[in-house]
Structure formats: structure tokens, C-alpha cells
Design an enzyme around this catalytic site. Structure first.
Site, PDB file in Angstrom:
ATOM      1  CD  GLN A 333      -0.405  20.393 -78.350  1.00 43.53           C
ATOM      2  OE1 GLN A 333       0.481  20.079 -77.581  1.00 43.53           O
ATOM      3  NE2 GLN A 333      -0.417  21.559 -78.975  1.00 43.53           N
ATOM      4  CG  ASP A 404       4.420  21.164 -79.779  1.00 47.20           C
ATOM      5  OD1 ASP A 404       5.059  22.189 -80.057  1.00 47.20           O
ATOM      6  OD2 ASP A 404       3.533  21.117 -78.895  1.00 47.20           O
ATOM      7  CG  ASN A 405       6.175  21.175 -75.807  1.00 50.61           C
ATOM      8  OD1 ASN A 405       7.233  21.772 -75.627  1.00 50.61           O
ATOM      9  ND2 ASN A 405       5.022  21.805 -75.935  1.00 50.61           N
ATOM     10  CD  GLU A 433       8.895  23.029 -79.293  1.00 49.14           C
ATOM     11  OE1 GLU A 433       8.755  24.197 -78.915  1.00 49.14           O
ATOM     12  OE2 GLU A 433       8.209  22.092 -78.841  1.00 49.14           O
ATOM     13  CE  LYS A 544       1.261  29.070 -80.767  1.00 51.05           C
ATOM     14  NZ  LYS A 544       1.822  28.655 -79.461  1.00 51.05           N
TER      15      LYS A 544
END
Length: 677
Positions: A333, A404-405, A433, A544
Site C-alpha cells: 500500500q 500485510d493483508n 497476515e 502505530k
């Protein structure tokens, strides 16, 4: 009627040519229900170097003839070898093959009707019944002659001729029948026929099946996750790689072997998120590390406040010197400032008004990031660029990636990328994940992901844990899905931890580390940090979105438990397997009681965990004496692994009490067994 009889007679006297259908007859030997096999061989099975691959199948044939079969196998396209299959029972056959190194392993099965084994077993029965063996021995000699004629090598031919010569030499000796029978039924003769004898009606399984052999860390690892910018010890100062190096002894001394870093790349400034995921950052707030990309670079660049690329390589080397591997986060991303948006606008989705489409999970919108798209004008350039990002970090010494994802990206892309990277370096590990639907999680494992996050994070009751572990160990994903039991993540602060305090953290640690081959914790778990946003499974003041400074020595930490459990994992062969957990009877639904043992029962560990973090729980429980071949009244020597105390249990039923505020778990080692007098 007469003409019909003449026609039949003519067919008998003058056989016609075989009809075409007889050229397509099925084989007389049937190979069925081969294991392991994943989706008809579409995807490779997973294994690790040092494992014994158990191959099994059903073998059937008509009549009374015996069958023989071998597993034909090779690695990385090399020469084929053979391993014999042995009858287990009920027409099920099996073989075990030691997998010595990483690579792409292939196997298939060849089976045939074996006239020599058939003769040998029948001859043994006839001799036991004192029947005349003269003709039977002539048949045996004929089988050896045919084997010599059909031998593929001179060495094999010489072997069979030697058997024939020994057979004939026994002709003039007394007791020649017994001598010849002993010769033909000797182990040496059987080995010769097994290796080099004829294989009539041989059939090979319809597929060559693939096994992806990976290094040990693919199946057994302990992960510690941290955010590099929070390692300075000062919330007002951005951490550096040098600060992370200073933390390596801390992580090593707890017994972890993987140090997983949240994204280390430049962070965008446009629509930067603020503290607690607020829509706008205040001046000086660092933003989310998952908003990747700025003027300083993208996925192959380093946040300038962390250090240089040389500093990163120094960290990788220092980690290795501490017995740790660095794992990086691979999040596909981009922030709105990522260089790719200007360099490759066709890799992104644009709205009719000319604005770029934010990442979305309707009705949620993530205004600080945008997603790439994988087809159209983005193909194949984006695919190649992302592969090259991974290979770039591999070249810097990174062999483990948490992805990630991945379920939001195309399946074909992942299958291609993982294959490309592992062809370049077979030691690379990918952790998926993907907290998504079970069948999608399983499919990601099939297409190549080495490990997977799992639902363990939300399995809290005795029934939930028992059912879920049984599914993972013995269900449809057992040959490809390796779960990684993370107890928490920067995004997930489970209610059980929020409400259960220090006992709950100890409980989840023991469950994750002793039931899972792979498990992980996010930094702060060892401090029992569980302060949550009200009504959410999220951490309040999550790092985060801000730089944190922790008191690593605060009084309620559980580092001693972590160190003890990780030390046990390193020394226990039983804990280095995943699919060997057995759940035993403890008559209290708040106590989970299970065992792990090596195949030979040389090591046998029992675990009891109080799942209630607030109250002491008691239970009668069964000592699995039957697993050791002992009667219910036997005595057995036991060690409490945590305390080192030794004692003796007598009888199958014993009693336990677990107080969560003292120690919510107990681990027993069965030391020696002796029958009660």
C-alpha cells in the site's frame, strides 16, 4: 439356431483380432487414496528439512497374487530414487522418507503384481503343511531365470545367475529341498528380487506430486515484534537502528529467534494519521508506518530518522550475532506521497473527478493510503516491481517477510511472486497476515505462504481451543497451513487480555508457545500492557501512531515465564512438532489439559492450563498411562518442569489445583514408568 452355433465355433477356432476397446483396459493394480496429496496435486505439500515424509496409499489387485510397490522420489529435478512401501493393513501401504535438505521434492508411486513374493508366501504355507515342494522349487528357479533374462544391468543379471548357480549346487547335497527353499526365501534373494526383479503389470500413479521442503524456521520459530522508532527510551526522540541493536540482548535473553520490525520505510505526510488513529496529525506526530512512501523513497527505502541502508545491514548482522533473524513487514500500500504515484499513475485507481481512490473497506476509508491495482496497465510492471522489492531486501540479508493483508491482493500474483523469490533463495519465509474467512486463509497457504496468522487469538474456551487445534492438526489444511499463534498484534488487543490482567497474559503465552510450532508476541505483551480504547479490541495510545517509551522493568512483567517457556521449546523435541498434541480428560471446563510426546515416547510432557484468569480451579484428571503400555494402577515418576520437583503418581486418576495468581499453568515431564507392585 444352427448358423449361430457355427458362428460361435468359428470364433473359438479362429480367434479374431482384439477389439480396440481391449487396448484401453484399466490396470490390474490399483493405486488409490495417496497421501499426502493436495487438491489432486495442484499445490505442493509443505515439509521441513529433517522431517520424515510419510507416504501412504491403498494398493489393490485381483486374485491372490501379492503386490509390491515403491515410492519414486527426487529433489530439484535430480535422479530418481526408490523407497519400498510396506503393508500396514487393510490394503494400506506406507513408506517413510527422510527429507535431508531444502528444495522442491517430487514423488510418485509405482506398483506391480509380484510373482516372486506370491511364490515365496505360497511356498512357505505349502512347506508348513508338509506338501511336496519339487515343482514349487522348479517354479522358483524359472522365476530366477526370467529375472536374469530381463535384468537391466549386468550387475543385476550376475546376481540372479548367482542365485541359479547356488540353487543348482544344492542338487547333490542331502536335504536339497530344504537348502533350496532356504536359499530362495533368504533375505538376500528377496532384496535382489525387490530391487531388480521383473515388474509385471506395473502401474505408475497418475501424478507426480510436489513437496516444498523448507528450513526449520518455517515450522518452528518464536517471534518478537517491535516498532523501531519506539526503541530510543524517550518518547520525544525517534528511535534508530542503533537503538534497536541496543535492544537485541533483551530480545535474545527472552529466548526469541525472530525479531519482526513494523515497516521501516519513509512515511507520507499527506492526510497523515494522528494519535489514536485520528484523521489529522498534529505537528511532529510521526504518522502510521503503514502509510509507506514519501519524497525520500518508497518500499525499497528507509525512513531517514531510522538511519541509513548501511545502518540497517549492521542491524541485520548484529541480530544474527545474537541468534536472531530480522523479519520485515511487506505491506503493499502507498501513502499519497509515494514516488510510484507520479512515476506510474497507471498502477492506481483514479476517480472520474481525477482524484485518487483511497484504500477502503466500506464504509471505512483509509485517507492516508491508497492501494495499487494489479491488472490492466499495471501488469506486468507492478508485479515485477514488487518482486524486485522483496529481492532487494533479501539481498540486504532479510529472509523472513510478514505480508500485510495478502487476501486483498490477487491469488495468482502471490503464487507467482513466492515462487519467483523462493527459486532465487529457497530460505525465504512468508507469513500471511490474513484474518479472513477460513477457506481463503487455507488457499493462501496452498499457493505458497509459509506460515499464517490464525484464529487462535480469539479461541479462549476449552472447547474452542480443542476443536480449533484438532482442525489445524488433522483437518484439510494439515499438509500446507502452518499457523503462527500470535497472542496480540499492534492492531489487536484481545478482550481476554484486556480483562484478565497478568494471569491472562501468562495463560496465552503458555498456550501459544506449547500448542504452536510458530508463535509470536507484540512488544509490550511481556509487560502485560493491555490498556484499550473503550469498547474496542485496540490498544489505547498505540505505537502505530506515536512514539512510545516503555518501562521495560516494571513490576508486573512476565519475562521469566517467557524465558522459561522459550528455553523449554529449544530443548524439547516434543515441543518442536505441531501435530502431536493430544487432549486428555480433566474434569473441569476451565482447565485445558494436553500432552505432547515424541513418537517413541522417549519424551512425554503434560500441560495443564487454568483458562480462568480470575479464580483458582481444581480438577481430577487422567494420567495417560495407557500411552506407555501401563495398567491403570501403575506408578510413574514425574517432574514439575517449572519447579524441578520430582514425585511419583500411582494410579490413573490424580488431582490438580491451579491458582492464576500463583501460576496458572503446570508442566509435568513423565520421567520413568514402573508397574505398581
Amino acid at each position: 439356431m444352427t448358423s449361430g452355433k457355427v458362428a460361435i465355433a468359428k470364433l473359438v477356432d479362429e480367434p479374431a483380432l482384439a477389439p480396440e476397446s481391449l487396448a484401453r483396459l484399466p490396470e490390474r493394480v490399483v493405486i488409490a487414496n495417496v497421501s499426502p496429496e493436495l487438491d489432486g496435486g495442484r499445490y505442493p505439500v509443505k515439509a521441513t528439512a529433517g522431517d520424515d515424509l510419510a507416504v501412504s496409499c491403498d494398493l489393490l489387485t485381483d486374485g491372490h497374487d501379492r503386490v509390491r510397490a515403491v515410492v519414486r522420489h527426487r529433489i530439484d529435478g535430480g535422479a530418481w530414487s526408490e523407497a519400498p512401501l510396506e503393508l500396514v493393513g487393510n490394503d494400506r501401504w506406507s513408506a517413510s522418507i527422510r527429507l535431508l535438505k531444502t528444495g522442491r521434492f517430487q514423488f510418485t508411486i509405482e506398483a506391480w503384481r509380484d510373482p516372486f513374493v506370491t511364490w515365496s508366501e505360497d511356498a512357505r504355507a505349502r512347506a508348513a503343511a508338509n506338501q511336496d515342494m519339487t515343482v514349487e522349487l522348479q517354479v522358483a528357479r524359472l522365476l530366477a531365470e526370467r529375472a536374469a533374462d530381463d535384468a537391466k544391468t549386468e550387475k543385476d543379471r550376475s546376481g540372479f545367475l548367482g542365485v541359479i548357480a547356488a540353487f543348482d549346487a544344492a542338487a547333490g547335497e542331502g536335504g536339497e529341498v530344504a537348502s533350496r527353499l532356504a536359499l530362495m526365501q533368504s533375505d538376500a534373494t528377496h532384496r535382489l528380487f525387490a530391487l531388480a526383479g521383473p515388474r509385471p503389470h506395473a502401474v505408475t500413479y497418475q501424478r507426480v506430486l510436489d513437496v516444498r521442503i523448507e528450513r526449520r524456521a518455517a515450522a518452528f520459530s518464536a517471534w518478537y515484534e517491535l516498532t523501531p522508532r519506539s526503541q530510543s527510551g524517550d518518547a520525544a526522540r525517534h528511535g534508530t537502528f542503533a537503538d534497536v541493536i541496543g535492544r537485541l540482548p533483551y530480545v535474545r535473553d527472552m529466548g526469541f529467534d525472530v525479531l519482526y520490525l513494523t515497516p521501516i520505510h519513509p512515511i507520507g505526510t499527506t492526510n497523515r494519521k494522528g494519535r489514536n488513529n485520528s484523521l489529522r496529525a498534529e505537528p511532529g506526530e510521526p504518522g502510521s508506518p503503514y502509510a509507506i512512501g514519501s519524497a525520500e523513497g518508497g518500499h525499497d527505502a528507509i525512513h531517514p530518522d531510522l538511519g541509513s541502508m548501511e545502518d540497517f545491514r549492521t542491524l541485520v548482522a548484529a541480530a544474527h550475532a545474537h541468534g536472531l533473524e530480522i523479519a520485515l513487514d511487506f505491506a503493499i500500500q502507498c501513502s499519497l506521497d509515494h514516488p510510484w504515484i507520479k512515476e506510474h499513475p497507471d498502477w492506481f485507481d483514479w476517480r472520474p473527478d481525477g482524484s485518487i481512490r483511497y484504500a477502503e473497506n466500506p464504509p471505512k476509508r483509509y485517507e492516508d493510503i491508497v492501494n495499487v491495482h494489479f491488472y490492466g496497465d499495471a501488469f506486468p510492471g507492478l508485479w515485477i516491481a514488487l518482486r524486485d522489492v522483496v529481492l532487494f531486501w533479501v539481498a540486504q540479508g532479510v529472509k523472513i517477510f510478514r505480508v500485510d493483508n495478502p487476501h486483498t491482493k490477487p491469488f495468482p500474483f502471490w503464487e507467482w511472486l513466492i515462487r519467483e523469490v523462493q527459486d532465487a533463495d529457497p530460505d525465504v519465509i512468508f507469513l500471511s497476515e490474513a484474518f479472513t474467512r477460513p477457506k481463503i486463509m487455507l488457499h493462501l497457504a496452498k499457493i505458497g505462504f509459509t506460515q499464517s496468522y490464525s484464529y487462535f487469538t480469539w479461541r479462549n474456551t476449552k472447547q474452542e481451543l480443542t476443536d480449533y487445534l484438532t482442525e489445524l492438526m488433522h483437518g484439510p489444511g494439515r499438509h500446507c497451513m502452518r499457523p503462527n499463534f500470535f497472542v496480540n498484534t499492534p492492531d489487536i488487543n484481545p478482550y481476554y487480555l484486556q480483562t484478565g490482567g497478568r494471569p491472562a497474559h501468562r495463560v496465552r503465552l503458555v498456550l501459544a508457545a506449547t500448542l504452536g510450532g510458530n508463535y509470536g508476541v507484540n512488544s509490550g505483551f511481556e509487560l502485560c500492557e493491555a490498556t484499550a480504547l473503550p469498547g474496542k479490541e485496540e490498544y489505547a495510545d498505540s505505537e502505530k501512531y506515536e512514539i512510545k517509551a516503555w518501562d521495560w522493568d516494571r513490576a508486573d512483567h512476565i519475562r521469566d515465564d517467557i524465558r522459561f517457556i522459550n528455553g523449554l521449546r529449544r530443548t524439547s523435541l516434543a515441543l518442536q512438532q505441531f501435530d502431536n498434541a493430544v487432549f486428555y480428560n480433566a474434569w473441569n471446563d476451565n482447565i485445558l489439559y494436553y500432552g505432547k510426546a515424541t513418537a517413541d515416547k522417549g519424551e512425554f510432557l503434560l500441560f495443564a492450563v487454568n483458562l480462568d484468569p480470575h479464580h483458582a480451579q481444581e480438577a481430577d484428571f487422567e494420567v495417560p498411562l495407557w500411552e506407555l503400555g501401563l495398567p491403570d494402577h501403575a506408578s510413574i515418576e514425574v517432574e514439575d518442569v517449572a519447579s524441578g520437583n520430582r514425585f511419583t503418581w500411582t494410579g490413573k486418576v490424580q488431582h490438580m489445583r491451579l491458582d492464576p495468581y500463583e501460576r496458572p499453568y503446570v508442566i509435568w515431564r513423565l520421567l520413568a514408568a514402573r508397574r505398581a507392585a
